[in-house]
Design a protein around this motif. Structure first.
Motif, mmCIF file in Angstrom:
data_model
loop_
_atom_site.group_PDB
_atom_site.id
_atom_site.type_symbol
_atom_site.label_atom_id
_atom_site.label_comp_id
_atom_site.label_asym_id
_atom_site.label_seq_id
_atom_site.Cartn_x
_atom_site.Cartn_y
_atom_site.Cartn_z
ATOM 1 N N ALA A 32 0.834 -1.203 0.000
ATOM 2 C CA ALA A 32 0.000 0.000 0.000
ATOM 3 C C ALA A 32 0.868 1.252 0.000
ATOM 4 C CB ALA A 32 -0.933 -0.010 1.206
ATOM 5 N N HIS A 35 1.690 2.967 -3.214
ATOM 6 C CA HIS A 35 0.617 3.716 -3.863
ATOM 7 C C HIS A 35 0.255 4.982 -3.093
ATOM 8 C CE1 HIS A 35 -0.181 0.682 -6.927
ATOM 9 N NE2 HIS A 35 0.141 -0.179 -5.998
ATOM 10 N N TYR A 37 -0.010 5.411 0.342
ATOM 11 C CA TYR A 37 -0.691 5.281 1.628
ATOM 12 C C TYR A 37 0.347 5.124 2.736
ATOM 13 C CZ TYR A 37 -4.843 4.503 -1.171
ATOM 14 O OH TYR A 37 -5.873 4.655 -2.057
ATOM 15 N N TRP A 42 -1.960 -3.832 2.764
ATOM 16 C CA TRP A 42 -3.334 -3.544 2.380
ATOM 17 C C TRP A 42 -4.298 -4.155 3.389
ATOM 18 C CZ3 TRP A 42 -4.374 -0.160 -1.266
ATOM 19 C CH2 TRP A 42 -3.526 -0.003 -2.352
ATOM 20 N N LEU A 46 -9.215 -0.845 2.570
ATOM 21 C CA LEU A 46 -8.360 0.119 1.869
ATOM 22 C C LEU A 46 -8.211 -0.264 0.394
ATOM 23 C CD1 LEU A 46 -6.467 2.589 2.058
ATOM 24 C CD2 LEU A 46 -4.635 0.996 2.657
ATOM 25 N N LEU A 47 -8.108 -1.550 0.125
ATOM 26 C CA LEU A 47 -7.987 -2.018 -1.250
ATOM 27 C C LEU A 47 -9.251 -1.699 -2.049
ATOM 28 C CD1 LEU A 47 -5.939 -3.493 -3.011
ATOM 29 C CD2 LEU A 47 -6.954 -5.633 -2.286
ATOM 30 N N ARG A 49 -11.375 0.746 -1.409
ATOM 31 C CA ARG A 49 -11.441 2.201 -1.613
ATOM 32 C C ARG A 49 -10.502 2.631 -2.733
ATOM 33 N NH1 ARG A 49 -9.225 6.489 2.517
ATOM 34 N NH2 ARG A 49 -8.338 4.551 3.231
ATOM 35 N N HIS A 50 -9.287 2.059 -2.747
ATOM 36 C CA HIS A 50 -8.336 2.402 -3.804
ATOM 37 C C HIS A 50 -8.868 1.971 -5.170
ATOM 38 C CE1 HIS A 50 -4.392 3.338 -5.477
ATOM 39 N NE2 HIS A 50 -4.531 2.236 -6.210
ATOM 40 N N ASP A 53 -11.521 4.357 -6.326
ATOM 41 C CA ASP A 53 -10.965 5.650 -6.735
ATOM 42 C C ASP A 53 -10.162 5.568 -8.034
ATOM 43 O OD1 ASP A 53 -12.095 6.700 -4.436
ATOM 44 O OD2 ASP A 53 -10.221 6.712 -3.294
ATOM 45 N N HIS A 54 -9.409 4.489 -8.215
ATOM 46 C CA HIS A 54 -8.472 4.425 -9.342
ATOM 47 C C HIS A 54 -8.842 3.402 -10.412
ATOM 48 C CE1 HIS A 54 -5.738 7.121 -7.234
ATOM 49 N NE2 HIS A 54 -5.978 6.413 -6.145
#
Length: 131
Positions: A32, A35, A37, A42, A46-47, A49-50, A53-54
């Motif tokens: 993480a 990237h 964070y 991870w 969080l994974l 959410r990422h 977003d991406h």
């Protein structure tokens, strides 16, 4: 016996493509921290959410609505557990060995002092009992 076999049932086709799943799995193999964070590893939250977003900007529009449970299912199918990865600690402090030795010496001194205090109390108790 034929009735015990579970036949495929009709249902919705999966909306997350194999390419999007592969992208998510490859992301789980990275740290993480790589990237941006502050976390080393991870979490599935969080994974997710990422990926929300991406993922769309990486060409995976269906990941815009990704939830943590789906991340768990995808990683579970691949038997990947990014939250349980073991990693080594990097020595970031050049004086780590010296500081560690000092701390261990302090612990040792405290142990010696406690033993001396316990021995002193024991001797005082013997002296008072013999009087």
């Amino acid at each position: 016996m034929a009735a015990l076999d579970d036949r495929p049932r009709p249902g919705r086709e999966p909306v997350i493509t194999l390419e999007a799943k592969a992208w998510l799995v490859s992301l789980a193999y990275d740290k993480a921290k790589e990237h941006g964070y502050p976390h080393e590893l991870w979490t599935t939250r969080l994974l997710a959410r990422h990926a929300r977003d991406h993922g769309p900007s990486a060409g995976h529009q269906r990941l815009a609505n990704l939830v943590q449970g789906t991340v768990c299912k995808i990683l579970g199918q691949e038997e990947i557990k990014p939250q349980k990865v073991r990693y080594y600690l990097e020595r970031r402090d050049a004086e780590f060995e010296q500081k560690m030795a000092e701390v261990l010496c302090v612990y040792r001194e405290v142990q010696v002092l406690k033993k001396a205090a316990a021995k002193s109390k024991k001797n005082q108790a013997r002296n008072q009992a013999s009087r």
